[in-house]
Design a protein around this motif. Structure first.
Motif, PDB file in Angstrom:
ATOM      1  N   ALA A   1       8.231  69.013  43.323  1.00 56.78           N
ATOM      2  CA  ALA A   1       9.312  68.549  44.417  1.00 56.78           C
ATOM      3  C   ALA A   1       8.810  67.438  45.213  1.00 56.78           C
ATOM      4  CB  ALA A   1       9.592  69.862  45.404  1.00 56.78           C
ATOM      5  N   ALA A   2       7.634  66.966  44.988  1.00 57.38           N
ATOM      6  CA  ALA A   2       6.852  66.083  46.002  1.00 57.38           C
ATOM      7  C   ALA A   2       7.849  64.704  46.107  1.00 57.38           C
ATOM      8  CB  ALA A   2       5.403  65.536  45.500  1.00 57.38           C
ATOM      9  N   GLN A   3       8.126  64.100  47.289  1.00 62.58           N
ATOM     10  CA  GLN A   3       8.950  63.005  47.437  1.00 62.58           C
ATOM     11  C   GLN A   3       8.162  61.784  47.595  1.00 62.58           C
ATOM     12  OE1 GLN A   3      12.204  63.320  46.967  1.00 62.58           O
ATOM     13  NE2 GLN A   3      11.545  65.347  46.388  1.00 62.58           N
ATOM     14  N   ASP A   4       6.706  61.811  47.865  1.00 65.80           N
ATOM     15  CA  ASP A   4       6.120  60.500  47.817  1.00 65.80           C
ATOM     16  C   ASP A   4       4.595  60.822  47.480  1.00 65.80           C
ATOM     17  OD1 ASP A   4       4.535  61.386  50.088  1.00 65.80           O
ATOM     18  OD2 ASP A   4       6.270  61.093  51.357  1.00 65.80           O
ATOM     19  N   MET A   5       3.618  59.975  47.053  1.00 64.90           N
ATOM     20  CA  MET A   5       2.239  60.134  46.853  1.00 64.90           C
ATOM     21  C   MET A   5       1.586  60.971  47.517  1.00 64.90           C
ATOM     22  SD  MET A   5       1.913  58.816  43.745  1.00 64.90           S
ATOM     23  CE  MET A   5       0.272  58.146  43.353  1.00 64.90           C
ATOM     24  N   SER A   6       1.946  60.700  49.135  1.00 66.25           N
ATOM     25  CA  SER A   6       0.992  61.559  49.952  1.00 66.25           C
ATOM     26  C   SER A   6       1.192  62.967  49.767  1.00 66.25           C
ATOM     27  CB  SER A   6       1.134  60.959  51.312  1.00 66.25           C
ATOM     28  OG  SER A   6       2.415  61.192  51.903  1.00 66.25           O
ATOM     29  N   GLN A   7       2.462  63.463  49.580  1.00 60.47           N
ATOM     30  CA  GLN A   7       2.798  64.777  49.331  1.00 60.47           C
ATOM     31  C   GLN A   7       2.515  65.245  48.271  1.00 60.47           C
ATOM     32  OE1 GLN A   7       6.872  65.662  49.565  1.00 60.47           O
ATOM     33  NE2 GLN A   7       7.224  64.693  51.472  1.00 60.47           N
ATOM     34  N   LEU A   8       2.312  64.461  47.328  1.00 54.85           N
ATOM     35  CA  LEU A   8       1.890  64.915  45.661  1.00 54.85           C
ATOM     36  C   LEU A   8       0.527  65.194  45.728  1.00 54.85           C
ATOM     37  CD1 LEU A   8       2.401  65.484  42.852  1.00 54.85           C
ATOM     38  CD2 LEU A   8       2.145  63.061  42.347  1.00 54.85           C
ATOM     39  N   ILE A   9      -0.344  64.256  46.483  1.00 51.50           N
ATOM     40  CA  ILE A   9      -1.943  64.248  46.458  1.00 51.50           C
ATOM     41  C   ILE A   9      -2.294  65.617  47.486  1.00 51.50           C
ATOM     42  CG2 ILE A   9      -3.907  63.510  47.572  1.00 51.50           C
ATOM     43  CD1 ILE A   9      -2.700  60.591  46.952  1.00 51.50           C
ATOM     44  N   ALA A  10      -1.443  65.886  48.390  1.00 52.79           N
ATOM     45  CA  ALA A  10      -1.757  67.133  49.242  1.00 52.79           C
ATOM     46  C   ALA A  10      -1.662  68.393  48.442  1.00 52.79           C
ATOM     47  CB  ALA A  10      -0.959  67.241  50.543  1.00 52.79           C
ATOM     48  N   PHE A  11      -0.337  68.399  47.710  1.00 51.39           N
ATOM     49  CA  PHE A  11      -0.071  69.583  46.841  1.00 51.39           C
ATOM     50  C   PHE A  11      -0.882  69.868  45.515  1.00 51.39           C
ATOM     51  CE2 PHE A  11       4.492  68.636  48.438  1.00 51.39           C
ATOM     52  CZ  PHE A  11       4.092  69.377  49.920  1.00 51.39           C
ATOM     53  N   ARG A  12      -1.486  68.726  45.019  1.00 49.50           N
ATOM     54  CA  ARG A  12      -2.339  68.773  44.027  1.00 49.50           C
ATOM     55  C   ARG A  12      -3.967  69.355  44.656  1.00 49.50           C
ATOM     56  NH1 ARG A  12      -2.512  68.547  38.648  1.00 49.50           N
ATOM     57  NH2 ARG A  12      -4.156  66.835  38.533  1.00 49.50           N
ATOM     58  N   ALA A  13      -3.947  69.198  45.645  1.00 44.22           N
ATOM     59  CA  ALA A  13      -5.287  69.727  46.411  1.00 44.22           C
ATOM     60  C   ALA A  13      -5.234  71.338  46.539  1.00 44.22           C
ATOM     61  CB  ALA A  13      -5.942  69.177  47.431  1.00 44.22           C
ATOM     62  N   LEU A  14      -4.048  71.630  46.910  1.00 48.85           N
ATOM     63  CA  LEU A  14      -3.525  73.041  47.102  1.00 48.85           C
ATOM     64  C   LEU A  14      -3.619  73.730  45.595  1.00 48.85           C
ATOM     65  CD1 LEU A  14      -2.678  75.708  48.535  1.00 48.85           C
ATOM     66  CD2 LEU A  14      -0.132  74.684  48.111  1.00 48.85           C
ATOM     67  N   GLN A  15      -2.985  73.069  44.597  1.00 42.85           N
ATOM     68  CA  GLN A  15      -3.047  73.543  43.303  1.00 42.85           C
ATOM     69  C   GLN A  15      -4.563  73.750  42.651  1.00 42.85           C
ATOM     70  OE1 GLN A  15      -1.372  70.621  40.180  1.00 42.85           O
ATOM     71  NE2 GLN A  15      -0.277  72.582  39.310  1.00 42.85           N
ATOM     72  N   GLY A  16      -5.517  72.733  43.000  1.00 41.16           N
ATOM     73  CA  GLY A  16      -6.613  72.803  42.577  1.00 41.16           C
ATOM     74  C   GLY A  16      -7.579  74.085  43.298  1.00 41.16           C
ATOM     75  N   LEU A  17      -7.203  74.425  44.456  1.00 41.28           N
ATOM     76  CA  LEU A  17      -7.871  75.540  45.003  1.00 41.28           C
ATOM     77  C   LEU A  17      -7.351  76.814  44.428  1.00 41.28           C
ATOM     78  CD1 LEU A  17      -7.007  75.208  48.877  1.00 41.28           C
ATOM     79  CD2 LEU A  17      -9.356  74.907  47.782  1.00 41.28           C
ATOM     80  N   GLY A  18      -6.123  76.857  43.790  1.00 44.14           N
ATOM     81  CA  GLY A  18      -5.895  78.016  43.057  1.00 44.14           C
ATOM     82  C   GLY A  18      -6.466  77.833  41.211  1.00 44.14           C
ATOM     83  N   GLY A  19      -6.300  76.669  40.860  1.00 44.36           N
ATOM     84  CA  GLY A  19      -6.977  76.395  39.514  1.00 44.36           C
ATOM     85  C   GLY A  19      -8.474  76.793  39.363  1.00 44.36           C
ATOM     86  N   GLY A  20      -9.274  76.679  40.582  1.00 43.21           N
ATOM     87  CA  GLY A  20     -10.783  76.996  40.514  1.00 43.21           C
ATOM     88  C   GLY A  20     -10.978  78.427  40.510  1.00 43.21           C
ATOM     89  N   GLY A  21     -10.006  79.183  41.105  1.00 41.99           N
ATOM     90  CA  GLY A  21      -9.894  80.779  41.068  1.00 41.99           C
ATOM     91  C   GLY A  21      -9.550  80.996  39.582  1.00 41.99           C
ATOM     92  N   LEU A  22      -8.772  80.595  39.208  1.00 44.06           N
ATOM     93  CA  LEU A  22      -8.131  81.035  37.619  1.00 44.06           C
ATOM     94  C   LEU A  22      -9.332  80.945  36.849  1.00 44.06           C
ATOM     95  CD1 LEU A  22      -4.661  79.347  37.689  1.00 44.06           C
ATOM     96  CD2 LEU A  22      -5.331  82.009  37.749  1.00 44.06           C
ATOM     97  N   MET A  23     -10.122  79.659  36.870  1.00 41.19           N
ATOM     98  CA  MET A  23     -11.197  79.425  36.010  1.00 41.19           C
ATOM     99  C   MET A  23     -12.445  80.459  36.041  1.00 41.19           C
ATOM    100  SD  MET A  23     -11.613  75.398  35.385  1.00 41.19           S
ATOM    101  CE  MET A  23     -10.272  74.397  35.263  1.00 41.19           C
ATOM    102  N   VAL A  24     -12.757  80.646  37.177  1.00 47.52           N
ATOM    103  CA  VAL A  24     -14.115  81.503  37.304  1.00 47.52           C
ATOM    104  C   VAL A  24     -13.882  82.952  37.205  1.00 47.52           C
ATOM    105  CG1 VAL A  24     -13.773  81.386  39.837  1.00 47.52           C
ATOM    106  CG2 VAL A  24     -16.095  82.042  38.894  1.00 47.52           C
ATOM    107  N   LEU A  25     -12.645  83.423  37.754  1.00 52.17           N
ATOM    108  CA  LEU A  25     -12.138  84.895  37.641  1.00 52.17           C
ATOM    109  C   LEU A  25     -11.820  85.249  36.322  1.00 52.17           C
ATOM    110  CD1 LEU A  25     -10.354  85.217  41.059  1.00 52.17           C
ATOM    111  CD2 LEU A  25     -12.815  85.994  40.687  1.00 52.17           C
ATOM    112  N   SER A  26     -10.962  84.385  35.478  1.00 49.32           N
ATOM    113  CA  SER A  26     -10.764  84.994  34.120  1.00 49.32           C
ATOM    114  C   SER A  26     -11.968  84.899  33.326  1.00 49.32           C
ATOM    115  CB  SER A  26      -9.662  84.092  33.614  1.00 49.32           C
ATOM    116  OG  SER A  26     -10.397  82.657  33.437  1.00 49.32           O
ATOM    117  N   MET A  27     -12.680  84.302  33.395  1.00 51.09           N
ATOM    118  CA  MET A  27     -14.103  84.450  32.638  1.00 51.09           C
ATOM    119  C   MET A  27     -14.857  85.546  33.202  1.00 51.09           C
ATOM    120  SD  MET A  27     -15.058  80.637  31.238  1.00 51.09           S
ATOM    121  CE  MET A  27     -15.892  81.487  30.016  1.00 51.09           C
ATOM    122  N   ALA A  28     -15.007  85.956  34.646  1.00 53.59           N
ATOM    123  CA  ALA A  28     -15.756  87.172  35.062  1.00 53.59           C
ATOM    124  C   ALA A  28     -15.259  88.274  34.651  1.00 53.59           C
ATOM    125  CB  ALA A  28     -15.874  86.788  36.623  1.00 53.59           C
TER     126      ALA A  28
END
Length: 688
Positions: free
Chosen positions: A115-142
């Motif tokens: 839903a991002a409307q400009d690059m600054s929003q997209l970059i900020a939301f990508r960081a939030l997405q990355g926080l969750g992505g890090g958990g998906l990787m490590v916890l799924s293998m653990a």
């Protein structure tokens, strides 16, 4: 008569117990939650590669070509910094709820990115997405380690590695398909239905044994190392473009980065469980491997981010076809990784691969620099292939040599440390590539249109932000604009080549220590992950020894222990002898129906035991003779010695208790799981 009756009742019980015995080999109650875990891993892995082919369209719609690199960098930095924290929190507070939390964070970030409307929003939301992505990787293998036995753990974790391998190919293709036929926003929206399914399955079917490990979590160290990396990336991406290199902002960020780095070192020296133990850097092999990993990440992800832009803008290739054009690079990487891993595992010689890999990578970068708007598809594919071959030669071997260089206690953190530096290198590389591209593009477009009359509404600034403006240029001016874009992108490869050459020089200083028996090349797809997956030393040894879970691995280990014990028996005879020792008896015909060993092999083994008077018949059952019991005891001792020998100097006088337990578990599992009942459900009589 008694034996016949005994057999009939046993066979009746066999019919009832068959499904349970088969479940022991392929546990159906595990496959469903593991499928959901794979979906979670798929989400995180796909978002590292699916965005690359959509980036040119995204920046055309939202503007801000100079900030293109941050769409990738924000995700990678956030997931890299969060990974060790997710791992420790999962150990301490339980992984199921934490995994569900990571999925929710990731899905919220995905929805906001779409839903991002400009690059600054997209970059900020990508960081939030990355926080969750890090958990998906490590916890799924653990969580795999919580669900399956040590012998099977590496095999299942290999499935997660295969997901990375698949996404490295499918990501660019799917990104192009969604962008071309739907919208770039579907690159992010596609995560939502997959994530909801994973959440539902996890909630309904995932049952993790209640256990936790108390940790002193290094929150401050995690924050500081993430802050240092962010400062470095900000300097690399904003210096010379948004702010001048000598500006107060850039100098201030540089100074802040140095101060935070000093603070990080001070904190890690005192931390009870440091996120990155500084003692690792006293090991020359680890330090050199970390630097080379940084360089590999720098080159790989920098190129993967800007090659789709080169293909789509300069050559007018569709987003989908830009993903197809990049397949030679992926196939080259997979091919050379597979071959190098097999050669290292068989010969024990590895130094040639990081040397050759960094050299070929540097050559690949120089070849990429030669590309322009007139390059043919064949020429581009050849350059991409060479570049991929170079990366594949070095990526996999770096993980192996780090594991070979450290003590058992540091095995897990050293493995994740090697990929941590590759991830930081990737973030840094994408930022540097973006800075070089943005700084070169403006000047080259200005030179190209000097003295030319541009149409109304078209300017150099507009073309920098939105390459679609090239279509509005007069036919006479388009070649100049395309050349400006082409040379600006390929210049970044020229700037990256000296960095790869530095890796080539450093690789010569690696010391080729003899490989431990338990150190084998990890599955090629496991090395494709850009994020450090935090696994314990115990998990790493389980992965390395998981070959014992294959039929070929078991046959080889029984051949070895028979020779070690000094007997001339078939491998299957030794296995059957030890199984009888464990359960007190075995009925060969029924046993062959319940396991993967062919009936002819079991019958031949049983015949040899009877001929050698190591076992005798009681009805349909085989039981050990006094001589057979003696031989079985010697074989059991030889099997444990053989497992210990695989661990090399990790199996020293001060070996940790979890390693002792692992050898005992594997020793038991080689003739059946601890949870396994005898093959017809009768009570067990041990003959020790």
């Amino acid at each position: 008569m008694a034996g016949d009756a005994h057999a009939r009742t046993g066979n009746a019980r066999d019919a009832r117990g068959e499904a349970g015995e088969r479940d022991e080999r392929v546990p159906g109650n595990v496959l469903v939650p593991i499928g959901a875990l794979l979906l979670g891993m798929l989400l995180a892995a796909l978002d590292q590669t699916i965005v690359s082919t959509a980036l040119p369209t995204i920046v055309s719609e939202l503007g801000g070509m100079e900030h293109l690199s941050w769409v990738v960098t924000a995700y990678m930095l956030a997931s890299t910094a969060a990974t060790p924290l997710w791992g420790k929190l999962g150990d301490q507070y339980g992984r199921k709820r934490l995994f569900q939390t990571a999925i929710v964070i990731f899905l919220v970030g995905s929805a906001l990115c779409g839903a991002a409307q400009d690059m600054s929003q997209l970059i900020a939301f990508r960081a939030l997405q990355g926080l969750g992505g890090g958990g998906l990787m490590v916890l799924s293998m653990a969580i795999v380690g919580d669900l399956v036995s040590p012998r099977e753990r590496g095999r299942y974790q290999g499935l997660f590695g295969a997901v990375f391998g698949a996404t490295s190919v499918l990501g660019p293709l799917l990104g192009g398909l969604f962008t071309q036929h739907l919208s770039w926003r579907w690159v992010f929206y596609v995560n939502l239905p997959i994530g909801v399914v994973a959440l539902a399955v996890i909630a309904a079917f995932l049952r993790i044994p209640g256990k936790s490990t108390r940790h002193v979590i290094d929150y401050l160290g995690t924050f500081l190392i993430a802050s240092v990396a962010t400062c470095l990336v900000l300097v690399a991406s904003l210096g010379g473009t948004t702010w001048g290199w000598g500006s107060a902002q850039i100098v201030g960020l540089g100074v802040l980065g140095v101060v935070l780095a000093v603070a990080f070192v001070a904190v890690e020296r005192r931390a009870a469980e440091p996120v990155l133990p500084l003692t690792l850097f006293r090991i020359r092999t680890f330090t050199l491997s970390a630097v080379i990993s940084f360089i590999v990440g720098f080159a790989m992800f920098g190129a993967m981010t800007y090659l789709p832009t080169f293909l789509q803008v300069v050559h007018g290739v569709s987003p989908t076809m830009s993903g197809v054009h990049m397949l030679p690079m992926v196939f080259g990487l997979l091919l050379s990784s597979t071959l190098s891993g097999q050669i290292v595992s068989r010969t024990g010689r590895w130094k040639v691969f990081p040397v050759a890999g960094t050299g070929v990578t540097a050559l690949g970068l120089l070849l990429l620099h030669q590309l322009d708007e007139r390059s043919s598809t064949a020429a581009m594919s050849g350059c991409f292939l060479v570049f991929g071959l170079g990366l594949g030669l070095v990526m996999q071997v770096l993980v192996l040599i780090v594991q070979n260089a450290v003590s058992y206690e540091d095995l897990g953190v050293a493995t994740s440390g090697a990929t941590f530096f590759r991830s930081i290198g990737a973030s840094f590389g994408v930022a540097i590539f973006g800075t070089v591209f943005a700084s070169r593009l403006g000047g080259k477009l200005t030179d190209a249109f000097q003295g030319a009359q541009l149409p109304p509404g078209v300017s150099v600034d507009a073309l920098e932000s939105d390459p679609r403006g090239i279509a509005a240029l007069p036919a006479a001016l388009r070649p100049s604009a395309l050349h400006a874009y082409a040379s600006s992108i390929t210049d970044v490869f020229l700037y990256a080549a000296p960095v790869a050459l530095l890796g080539f020089v450093l690789a010569w200083f690696l010391k080729e220590d003899r490989l431990r028996g338990s150190v084998t090349a990890p599955d090629v797809t496991e090395t494709l992950a850009s994020n450090p997956v935090q696994r314990s030393s115990y998990d790493e040894v389980c992965r390395a020894l998981s070959v014992l879970g294959t039929r070929e691995g078991r046959r080889e280990i029984y051949r070895e222990i028979t020779a070690r014990a000094g007997y001339d028996l078939l491998p299957a005879a030794s296995w059957l002898l030890l199984r009888i020792k464990r359960y007190g008896w075995a009925e060969p015909g029924v046993l062959a129906e319940r396991i993967t060993v062919p009936l002819t092999v079991v019958i031949e083994a049983a015949r040899q035991l009877e001929e050698r008077r190591l076992a005798e018949r009681r009805g349909l059952d085989l039981v050990l003779t006094a001589q057979g019991s003696e031989v079985a005891n010697r074989l059991a001792q030889a099997r444990e010695e053989s497992l210990a020998a695989l661990l090399g100097d990790w199996w020293g006088p001060d070996r940790p208790t979890d390693l002792i337990q692992l050898v005992k578990d594997l020793n038991a599992e080689l003739c059946g799981s601890e949870r396994e009942r005898p093959h017809d459900g009768r009570a067990v009589t041990r003959l020790s």
